[in-house]
Design a protein around this motif. Structure first.
Motif, short mmCIF file in Angstrom:
data_model
loop_
_atom_site.label_atom_id
_atom_site.label_comp_id
_atom_site.label_asym_id
_atom_site.label_seq_id
_atom_site.Cartn_x
_atom_site.Cartn_y
_atom_site.Cartn_z
N LEU A 1 -10.01 -3.29 -9.16
CA LEU A 1 -9.50 -3.21 -7.87
C LEU A 1 -10.58 -3.42 -6.72
CD1 LEU A 1 -7.10 -2.05 -6.39
CD2 LEU A 1 -8.26 0.31 -6.51
N HIS A 2 -10.28 -4.03 -5.71
CA HIS A 2 -11.19 -4.42 -4.61
C HIS A 2 -11.34 -3.04 -3.81
CE1 HIS A 2 -13.23 -6.29 -1.37
NE2 HIS A 2 -12.19 -5.87 -0.57
N SER B 1 -11.28 -2.32 -0.94
CA SER B 1 -10.65 -2.47 0.56
C SER B 1 -10.61 -1.51 1.37
CB SER B 1 -9.10 -2.94 0.23
OG SER B 1 -8.38 -2.05 -0.05
N GLU C 1 -1.19 -0.08 -1.98
CA GLU C 1 -2.47 -0.94 -1.96
C GLU C 1 -2.71 -1.40 -3.27
OE1 GLU C 1 -6.04 -2.72 -0.68
OE2 GLU C 1 -4.34 -2.13 0.55
N ARG D 1 -0.24 -4.36 -3.77
CA ARG D 1 -0.83 -5.33 -2.90
C ARG D 1 -1.80 -6.16 -3.56
NH1 ARG D 1 -4.76 -7.26 0.70
NH2 ARG D 1 -5.72 -5.18 0.23
N GLN D 2 -2.62 -5.12 -4.43
CA GLN D 2 -3.76 -6.00 -5.19
C GLN D 2 -3.23 -6.49 -6.50
OE1 GLN D 2 -7.78 -4.78 -4.81
NE2 GLN D 2 -7.41 -3.68 -2.90
N HIS E 1 -2.30 -4.50 -8.81
CA HIS E 1 -2.39 -3.48 -10.07
C HIS E 1 -1.13 -2.58 -9.96
CE1 HIS E 1 -6.62 -3.81 -10.70
NE2 HIS E 1 -6.92 -4.23 -9.43
#
Length: 312
Positions: A105-106, A108, A191, A194-195, A197
């Motif tokens: 997971l970035h 962000s 989020e 969006r990534q 996951h």
């Protein structure tokens, strides 16, 4: 709807009771979460909705905690572990977020915001527990020193007033925790999706009319309770009356349950069921992203010059 049984996941946040001895200060520290099979744990957004519900129950119990009458220190001693446990469970959620980051997971802006929000919630819960401990210590010390006359009048009543101020401060510190947890759960669900996951939650997308979606969000934040008046059911929220037909519709879909408020007999606080947690997390995933407020860089506001009489 009243007294509906919760699923095993509904009480996950309370599984670690006993980490801190009653009346002892709880330090804000990070630790590894207990190892459990993934299929026994709800998704991270769902865990945050469970935490929001727990803070709602905590706040209702705190509002009903009287210092007048016999054994005020025992009432405080019984409640303090609950407050400390919520701080501990918030840090567990933070550790769970770290575990997702280790899976790619970035970090962000949305993830950083969730991390900071969880640290703030945990810190406020620790501070609230400390105020409750201070209130208990204040009463205990005064009782140890008071004579019979002092306990009935004068200085002891002043001590109860001071302890009451500590209690009100503890209430204020966690008052917005349910809303903060629920908002973090929704933003984090979006989020994570969006990534890429995705979880089982993000695949569960029941159609939610706008009114039901708004009611679910308010319930997750601990803002709705129901009551009977003249033989009719009503629902109240922070903004006033809530449409009872919407509440009935959600109940018919097993998305909520209710619990009598200890601070208000005859009034029942609404909580999301595990199915409600999944539905709200899925709705957060399917919502379109918000457009930026502006595409132009905002000019830095000029600092106001204080009046000469107030300069130091």
């Amino acid at each position: 709807m009243h007294g509906a049984a919760a699923s095993p996941h509904a009480h996950y946040a309370f599984a670690q009771l006993g980490n801190a001895a009653p009346g002892r200060r709880l330090c804000l520290s990070r630790r590894k979460p207990p190892l459990m099979p993934d299929d026994l744990l709800p998704s991270l957004p769902e865990r945050l909705f469970v935490l929001a519900s727990a803070f709602t129950r905590h706040n209702d119990a705190l509002a009903a905690l009287p210092l007048s009458g016999p054994k005020p220190t025992k009432r405080l001693l019984d409640h303090i572990p609950f407050t400390q446990l919520l701080a501990s469970n918030t840090l567990d959620a933070l550790d769970a977020l770290d575990a997702v980051r280790e899976q790619g997971l970035h970090r962000s802006t949305g993830v950083r915001d969730a991390e900071m929000r969880l640290i703030q919630i945990a810190s406020l819960a620790v501070a609230a527990a400390d105020h409750l401990i201070d209130a208990m210590d204040t009463i205990s010390a005064a009782r140890a020193e008071a004579t019979g006359d002092d306990a009935a009048h004068g200085s002891y009543q002043d001590v109860l007033t001071d302890a009451g101020n500590q209690l009100r401060t503890a209430r204020d510190l966690t008052a917005l925790a349910p809303r903060a947890c629920a908002e973090t759960a929704e933003s984090l669900a979006a989020e994570l999706h969006r990534q890429g996951h995705a979880t089982a939650t993000s695949q569960h997308r029941p159609a939610l009319p706008p009114a039901q979606h708004a009611a679910l969000r308010a319930i997750a934040r601990g803002e709705i309770y129901v009551f009977d008046e003249a033989g009719k059911k009503y629902a109240n929220s922070r903004e006033g009356r809530a449409p009872i037909a919407t509440i009935h519709a959600l109940a018919s879909r097993n998305l909520l349950w209710s619990r009598q408020r200890p601070d208000a007999p005859g009034r029942y606080r609404l909580h999301l069921s595990p199915a409600g947690h999944r539905a709200l997390a899925a709705a957060a995933v399917s919502r379109p992203p918000l457009a930026p407020l502006s595409t132009k860089a905002a000019a830095r506001p000029a600092l106001a010059t204080p009046p000469a009489s107030r300069r130091r």
